[in-house]
Design a protein around this motif. Structure first.
Motif, PDB file in Angstrom:
ATOM      1  N   ASP A  73      -0.683  -2.207   6.398  1.00 22.33           N
ATOM      2  CA  ASP A  73      -1.073  -3.577   6.728  1.00 22.33           C
ATOM      3  C   ASP A  73      -2.417  -3.654   7.450  1.00 22.33           C
ATOM      4  O   ASP A  73      -3.255  -4.517   7.153  1.00 22.33           O
ATOM      5  CB  ASP A  73       0.013  -4.244   7.585  1.00 22.33           C
ATOM      6  CG  ASP A  73       1.236  -4.617   6.764  1.00 22.33           C
ATOM      7  OD1 ASP A  73       1.146  -4.566   5.520  1.00 22.33           O
ATOM      8  OD2 ASP A  73       2.275  -4.946   7.360  1.00 22.33           O
ATOM      9  N   LYS A  76      -5.183  -2.760   5.013  1.00 22.31           N
ATOM     10  CA  LYS A  76      -5.353  -3.842   4.029  1.00 22.31           C
ATOM     11  C   LYS A  76      -6.126  -5.005   4.642  1.00 22.31           C
ATOM     12  O   LYS A  76      -7.018  -5.580   4.021  1.00 22.31           O
ATOM     13  CB  LYS A  76      -3.987  -4.314   3.531  1.00 22.31           C
ATOM     14  CG  LYS A  76      -4.062  -5.249   2.320  1.00 22.31           C
ATOM     15  CD  LYS A  76      -2.738  -5.937   2.054  1.00 22.31           C
ATOM     16  CE  LYS A  76      -1.599  -4.957   1.874  1.00 22.31           C
ATOM     17  NZ  LYS A  76      -0.315  -5.677   1.620  1.00 22.31           N
ATOM     18  N   LYS A  77      -5.780  -5.353   5.877  1.00 24.77           N
ATOM     19  CA  LYS A  77      -6.475  -6.456   6.550  1.00 24.77           C
ATOM     20  C   LYS A  77      -7.956  -6.121   6.721  1.00 24.77           C
ATOM     21  O   LYS A  77      -8.831  -6.942   6.405  1.00 24.77           O
ATOM     22  CB  LYS A  77      -5.832  -6.736   7.910  1.00 24.77           C
ATOM     23  CG  LYS A  77      -6.354  -7.974   8.611  1.00 24.77           C
ATOM     24  CD  LYS A  77      -5.757  -8.116  10.009  1.00 24.77           C
ATOM     25  CE  LYS A  77      -4.270  -8.345   9.994  1.00 24.77           C
ATOM     26  NZ  LYS A  77      -3.720  -8.608  11.356  1.00 24.77           N
ATOM     27  N   LEU A 131      -5.607 -12.926   2.914  1.00 22.19           N
ATOM     28  CA  LEU A 131      -5.674 -12.863   4.377  1.00 22.19           C
ATOM     29  C   LEU A 131      -4.888 -13.973   5.056  1.00 22.19           C
ATOM     30  O   LEU A 131      -4.363 -13.778   6.158  1.00 22.19           O
ATOM     31  CB  LEU A 131      -7.142 -12.898   4.820  1.00 22.19           C
ATOM     32  CG  LEU A 131      -7.958 -11.660   4.422  1.00 22.19           C
ATOM     33  CD1 LEU A 131      -9.437 -11.873   4.709  1.00 22.19           C
ATOM     34  CD2 LEU A 131      -7.459 -10.419   5.143  1.00 22.19           C
ATOM     35  N   GLY A 133      -2.165 -15.194   3.768  1.00 26.52           N
ATOM     36  CA  GLY A 133      -0.784 -15.090   3.311  1.00 26.52           C
ATOM     37  C   GLY A 133      -0.415 -16.094   2.238  1.00 26.52           C
ATOM     38  O   GLY A 133       0.693 -16.631   2.231  1.00 26.52           O
ATOM     39  N   SER A 155      -0.670  -9.930  -0.617  1.00 29.54           N
ATOM     40  CA  SER A 155      -0.857 -10.922   0.436  1.00 29.54           C
ATOM     41  C   SER A 155      -0.281 -10.415   1.756  1.00 29.54           C
ATOM     42  O   SER A 155       0.788  -9.786   1.772  1.00 29.54           O
ATOM     43  CB  SER A 155      -0.161 -12.237   0.062  1.00 29.54           C
ATOM     44  OG  SER A 155      -0.769 -12.834  -1.049  1.00 29.54           O
ATOM     45  N   LEU A 156      -0.972 -10.693   2.837  1.00 28.63           N
ATOM     46  CA  LEU A 156      -0.462 -10.330   4.156  1.00 28.63           C
ATOM     47  C   LEU A 156       0.756 -11.196   4.477  1.00 28.63           C
ATOM     48  O   LEU A 156       0.741 -12.408   4.257  1.00 28.63           O
ATOM     49  CB  LEU A 156      -1.544 -10.519   5.217  1.00 28.63           C
ATOM     50  CG  LEU A 156      -2.783  -9.630   5.087  1.00 28.63           C
ATOM     51  CD1 LEU A 156      -3.767  -9.915   6.208  1.00 28.63           C
ATOM     52  CD2 LEU A 156      -2.402  -8.153   5.091  1.00 28.63           C
TER      53      LEU A 156
END
Length: 297
Positions: A73, A76-77, A131, A133, A155-156
């Motif tokens: 996570d 990815k961000k 970012l 979501g 997607s976050l």
């Protein structure tokens, strides 16, 4: 029995985190050599002609074969924040003539995209689909990705409002460009939020006004249910003096009213260095002084 020789494939796609780190290094160099004011101004024309940008273009080709599923996570961000900012700069650098504002380029954020892992991600897809979501654009009620969209799985899951202070859309009112890694993304986003809020939250005790960046109005749903909740969200990121002023005015608002929460106009002029440079720095630029030497002038 003959043993089959083990096949050695020498051009397998590199892990996404390695590609991301190489892009981070190039972005750090771009920031040092072609940006001023801590990343708030970009010399797009000089960047376009640089060997550094040519190297960056070659690196972006690797994005087509990266495996995004290998990123955790935090990685990815950081990956998508960096890609958003780099893609935005890339899209502007490729313009034959730089616009005075990104708004002059029709549907720039919808139509400027990278192929990442075989899927196309526009700037809007990255910001709202990944970012945020898969939350709708402020001007829409529909999510960017439908349920069967293969990009949806990236997607976050948790919305981090601090991402709004890391994304640079090319306007003068945008935050400064920074470079993020999986290891530092949380600390760096906190620093970005502190820097942006301290600069953009204005407290006027005499007028009983709290002035916020337009970003807080456009993305109110990311920060709170109403204006007061949005203001409260900013408090941990403000200096002690400004925290006291905000809390005092909010207390006055609750007890007797008469306090206004306002939003400043957004400056959409392009964040090029002609706007950011001081007269002295502009003079040095004409003389060929490198940008990285100007921040101390």
């Amino acid at each position: 029995v003959k043993m089959a020789a083990e096949l050695r494939v020498l051009n397998e796609a590199r892990p996404a985190v390695d590609v991301s780190r190489d892009l981070q290094r190039l972005m750090n160099r771009m920031k040092g050599e072609h940006m001023v004011a801590g990343g708030r101004g970009v010399d797009y024309e000089a960047l376009r002609d640089s060997q550094l940008f040519k190297d960056y273009l070659w690196r972006t080709l690797e994005l087509r074969s990266v495996d995004l599923s290998t990123l955790d996570d935090g990685e990815k961000k950081a990956f998508f924040i960096n890609i958003y900012n780099a893609l935005n700069i890339h899209g502007l650098v490729q313009c034959k003539q730089l616009p005075s504002s990104v708004l002059d380029i029709r549907q720039f954020w919808k139509t400027t995209a990278y192929n990442i892992g075989g899927l196309h991600f526009s700037l809007d897809d990255i910001e709202h689909g990944i970012l945020r979501g898969n939350r709708p654009h402020p001007s829409s009620t529909e999510s960017p990705f439908e349920k069967d969209d293969p990009r949806l799985r990236f997607s976050l899951q948790t919305l981090d409002p601090r991402i709004h202070f890391s994304l640079v859309c090319g306007a003068k009112s945008c935050p400064a460009v920074s470079v993020y890694s999986g290891e530092n993304v949380d600390r760096a986003l906190t620093a970005a939020a502190q820097s942006f809020c301290e600069q953009e939250v204005v407290v006027d005790m005499k007028r009983k006004e709290i002035l916020l960046s337009k970003i807080f109005q456009w993305y109110r749903r990311d920060f709170g249910k109403n204006d007061v909740e949005v203001v409260r969200w900013t408090i941990p990121y403000l200096s002690d003096d400004k925290q006291y002023g905000v809390e005092s005015l909010l207390s006055t608002m609750e007890q007797e009213g008469g306090v206004s929460i306002l939003y400043s106009e957004y400056n959409w002029h392009l964040n090029d260095t002609e706007i950011i440079l001081t007269p002295q720095q502009a003079k040095y630029k004409m003389l060929g002084v490198p940008l990285q030497d100007m921040d101390n002038m």
